[in-house]
Design a protein around this motif. Structure first.
Motif, PDB file in Angstrom:
ATOM      1  N   VAL A  27       0.849  -1.184   0.000  1.00 37.79           N
ATOM      2  CA  VAL A  27       0.000   0.000   0.000  1.00 37.79           C
ATOM      3  C   VAL A  27       0.885   1.234   0.000  1.00 37.79           C
ATOM      4  O   VAL A  27       1.732   1.400   0.870  1.00 37.79           O
ATOM      5  N   ARG A  28       0.659   2.112  -0.967  1.00 39.84           N
ATOM      6  CA  ARG A  28       1.566   3.239  -1.140  1.00 39.84           C
ATOM      7  C   ARG A  28       1.644   4.124   0.099  1.00 39.84           C
ATOM      8  O   ARG A  28       2.724   4.561   0.504  1.00 39.84           O
ATOM      9  N   ALA A  29       0.516   4.386   0.726  1.00 35.47           N
ATOM     10  CA  ALA A  29       0.521   5.251   1.904  1.00 35.47           C
ATOM     11  C   ALA A  29       1.341   4.640   3.033  1.00 35.47           C
ATOM     12  O   ALA A  29       2.088   5.343   3.726  1.00 35.47           O
ATOM     13  N   GLN A  30       1.230   3.325   3.220  1.00 40.55           N
ATOM     14  CA  GLN A  30       2.009   2.658   4.266  1.00 40.55           C
ATOM     15  C   GLN A  30       3.488   2.621   3.909  1.00 40.55           C
ATOM     16  O   GLN A  30       4.352   2.783   4.778  1.00 40.55           O
ATOM     17  N   ALA A  31       3.788   2.396   2.631  1.00 39.00           N
ATOM     18  CA  ALA A  31       5.184   2.419   2.203  1.00 39.00           C
ATOM     19  C   ALA A  31       5.801   3.791   2.459  1.00 39.00           C
ATOM     20  O   ALA A  31       6.938   3.902   2.929  1.00 39.00           O
ATOM     21  N   ASP A  32       5.047   4.845   2.158  1.00 36.17           N
ATOM     22  CA  ASP A  32       5.545   6.203   2.410  1.00 36.17           C
ATOM     23  C   ASP A  32       5.815   6.417   3.895  1.00 36.17           C
ATOM     24  O   ASP A  32       6.807   7.046   4.278  1.00 36.17           O
ATOM     25  N   ARG A  33       4.931   5.912   4.738  1.00 43.66           N
ATOM     26  CA  ARG A  33       5.126   6.077   6.182  1.00 43.66           C
ATOM     27  C   ARG A  33       6.367   5.337   6.663  1.00 43.66           C
ATOM     28  O   ARG A  33       7.130   5.844   7.500  1.00 43.66           O
ATOM     29  N   LEU A  34       6.580   4.130   6.164  1.00 41.78           N
ATOM     30  CA  LEU A  34       7.748   3.352   6.570  1.00 41.78           C
ATOM     31  C   LEU A  34       9.044   4.011   6.111  1.00 41.78           C
ATOM     32  O   LEU A  34      10.026   4.074   6.853  1.00 41.78           O
ATOM     33  N   VAL A  35       9.051   4.498   4.872  1.00 47.19           N
ATOM     34  CA  VAL A  35      10.233   5.204   4.378  1.00 47.19           C
ATOM     35  C   VAL A  35      10.462   6.482   5.182  1.00 47.19           C
ATOM     36  O   VAL A  35      11.597   6.830   5.522  1.00 47.19           O
ATOM     37  N   SER A  36       9.374   7.163   5.498  1.00 52.25           N
ATOM     38  CA  SER A  36       9.478   8.379   6.291  1.00 52.25           C
ATOM     39  C   SER A  36      10.133   8.098   7.643  1.00 52.25           C
ATOM     40  O   SER A  36      10.948   8.880   8.131  1.00 52.25           O
ATOM     41  N   GLY A  37       9.780   6.951   8.252  1.00 54.90           N
ATOM     42  CA  GLY A  37      10.394   6.583   9.525  1.00 54.90           C
ATOM     43  C   GLY A  37      11.892   6.385   9.402  1.00 54.90           C
ATOM     44  O   GLY A  37      12.668   6.786  10.294  1.00 54.90           O
ATOM     45  N   ILE A  38      12.329   5.765   8.297  1.00 55.60           N
ATOM     46  CA  ILE A  38      13.768   5.598   8.054  1.00 55.60           C
ATOM     47  C   ILE A  38      14.446   6.953   7.940  1.00 55.60           C
ATOM     48  O   ILE A  38      15.484   7.218   8.569  1.00 55.60           O
ATOM     49  N   LEU A  39      13.857   7.825   7.142  1.00 55.97           N
ATOM     50  CA  LEU A  39      14.474   9.126   6.897  1.00 55.97           C
ATOM     51  C   LEU A  39      14.468  10.003   8.151  1.00 55.97           C
ATOM     52  O   LEU A  39      15.430  10.748   8.402  1.00 55.97           O
ATOM     53  N   GLU A  40      13.402   9.915   8.926  1.00 67.46           N
ATOM     54  CA  GLU A  40      13.342  10.712  10.159  1.00 67.46           C
ATOM     55  C   GLU A  40      14.428  10.272  11.135  1.00 67.46           C
ATOM     56  O   GLU A  40      15.104  11.102  11.758  1.00 67.46           O
TER      57      GLU A  40
END
Length: 489
Positions: free
Chosen positions: A186-199
């Motif tokens: 799911v794109r929204a969940q993928a974005d959230r997971l990537v965001s966690g890495i970047l944060e």
């Protein structure tokens, strides 16, 4: 003086040299395949947290090379980056199944469904890489994440102690992330997971001196993840891109040819001159082939494929024609597409033009571009099936095409309804289904076009009409007056 190889000798050398499989999962880096183009230097800086690149440009290759002590030392030497010699490198996420190092796709889905903050997931991965003893004793990632949430003080002390020890030893902990398109379907969940890495990457960059992340990521995923946490723009300042110039693409080809172990490769090295071998047997390109002397490169490629794409210069120059027709909408050429096209050109020439005076016939090059287009469209269909759904309605049409016509074609096939149903289908499928990512704005056709442009699948001309680069256009069966046709078979 060494004479040029004959057509069949060049053909055999290319067949021996070009990788049979150009997929990142099957082409493992080694001393002979490691190539260090100038344009990738910034991506290897330890403080370059984000490394952007599309499919086939080398993200996984560098990810694996940096995990390998020997290859990392070679990169440090050739790029003159001394800090690469003093690293402790760990995998934070990748395509390989390594449940002791990071959670896999199914586990990540479970954690996401439990509304666990992605930052905490990756914090657990970081502390595991740093050797936190209590985490090492926990088998399940949900338990590791729970420990992190319950022990913020101990977590911070682990980071501080690891940072201090690295400072005393003169080293840096580098945590690598790759294959992020596999995080969640799911794109929204993928974005959230990537965001966690970047944060978390930003927190380590700002809060420590010797703990760094390096995140290999598609540009569209990077742009989407930046929307999810404050101060995200700070990561763009030192972001690097894996881009390939025309000289680098041909440098890669000649590197492969010169690093083969055959007598033909030895003659090729003597013909071009200036090759040097290191202690590991790896042969280094002479400056004229490596550093961008395009005239010299063109002369060498003309010995292989002839100077023109036909009878004379009006048909195009072989050296420039091939990369020009493999370029996507953001003017990038994947080395995977480049090598794939050349491999097909050789086999096509051997099969249909064996008596040709050059190793590669110009019709073989055209067929190679068609094959590369088919491969690129298949790959984008695997990563982002919605792209095929969006471009298929253009089949049989000719570009450039008015944007209004594209929108009308989409309306006729009810594209937005289809995209919405596809998104719902992926959300409800079982955990073993391959991960997919959809568009961010499936209900907004205008923004869909902008997303396709950002991906390089489309481009906008100065007169505002929509175009498709050949590397996508051909396999999508979209025409262009005077362009390379799609040939069946």
């Amino acid at each position: 003086m060494t004479t040029a190889l004959g057509a069949e000798e060049y053909r055999d050398l290319l067949s021996d040299t070009l990788p049979e499989a150009t997929d990142a999962d099957t082409l493992l880096p080694d001393l002979h395949t490691l190539f260090t183009p100038d344009g990738h230097r910034a991506a290897l800086y330890v403080d370059s947290t984000v490394v952007r690149g599309g499919r086939g440009v080398g993200k996984t290759f560098w990810y694996r090379s940096l995990l390998d002590d020997t290859l990392r030392q070679v990169a440090a030497q050739e790029y003159g980056i001394e800090r690469l010699r003093r690293l402790t490198v760990s995998a934070g996420y990748g395509a390989s199944v390594k449940p002791d190092l990071y959670p896999g796709t199914s586990v990540l889905r479970q954690l996401a469904e439990a509304n666990i903050r992605p930052y905490d997931i990756w914090y657990a991965v970081l502390l595991t890489a740093l050797g936190q003893p209590e985490l090492r004793e926990l088998v399940e990632w949900r338990d590791r994440v729970a420990w992190v949430r319950a022990n913020p003080g101990a977590s911070e002390r682990t980071v501080q102690q690891a940072d201090q020890q690295a400072q005393e030893e003169g080293t840096t902990h580098l945590i690598l992330f790759d294959a992020l398109e596999h995080l969640h379907r799911v794109r929204a969940q993928a974005d959230r997971l990537v965001s966690g890495i970047l944060e978390l990457a930003l927190a380590m960059r700002l809060g420590t001196r010797n703990i760094r992340f390096k995140v290999f990521i598609r540009p569209d995923m990077f742009d989407g993840a930046l929307l999810h946490f404050p101060d995200s723009s700070k990561l763009t300042a030192n972001a690097a891109s894996l881009s390939w110039s025309r000289a680098s693409l041909y440098g890669l080809l000649f590197h492969y040819m010169g690093n083969h172990g055959s007598d033909r490769a030895d003659r090729f090295r003597r013909l071009t001159g200036g090759w040097e071998a290191d202690a590991g047997g790896r042969r280094h390109l002479p400056p004229a082939l490596l550093s961008g002397d395009e005239q010299y490169q063109a002369e060498q490629f003309a010995l292989i494929a002839g100077p023109y794409m036909g009878a004379n210069y009006r048909k195009g120059n072989t050296y420039t024609w091939l990369p020009n027709h493999l370029m996507d909408g953001v003017e990038q050429v994947s080395p995977r597409s480049f090598l794939s096209a050349l491999g097909k050109a050789v086999s096509e020439t051997r099969g249909k033009y064996a008596g040709h005076e050059y190793a590669i016939h110009h019709e073989g090059i055209r067929r190679g571009v068609q094959t590369a287009s088919e491969t690129r469209v298949r790959e984008v269909g695997e990563d982002m099936p919605w792209v095929r759904l969006a471009v298929d309605p253009l089949a049989g049409r000719q570009v450039p095409i008015d944007q209004e016509t594209v929108l009308e074609l989409w309306q006729e096939v009810r594209l937005t309804d289809t995209l919405r149903k596809e998104a719902e289908r992926y959300e409800t499928q079982d955990e073993d289904t391959l991960v997919r990512t959809g568009p961010r704005h499936p209900d907004d056709p205008g923004r869909l076009i902008e997303e396709l442009i950002a991906l390089g699948v489309m481009r906008r001309r100065r007169d505002n009409r929509i175009d498709l680069p050949d590397v996508y256009r051909i396999a999508f069966n979209v025409g262009r007056k005077g362009g390379v046709p799609r040939i069946a078979g």
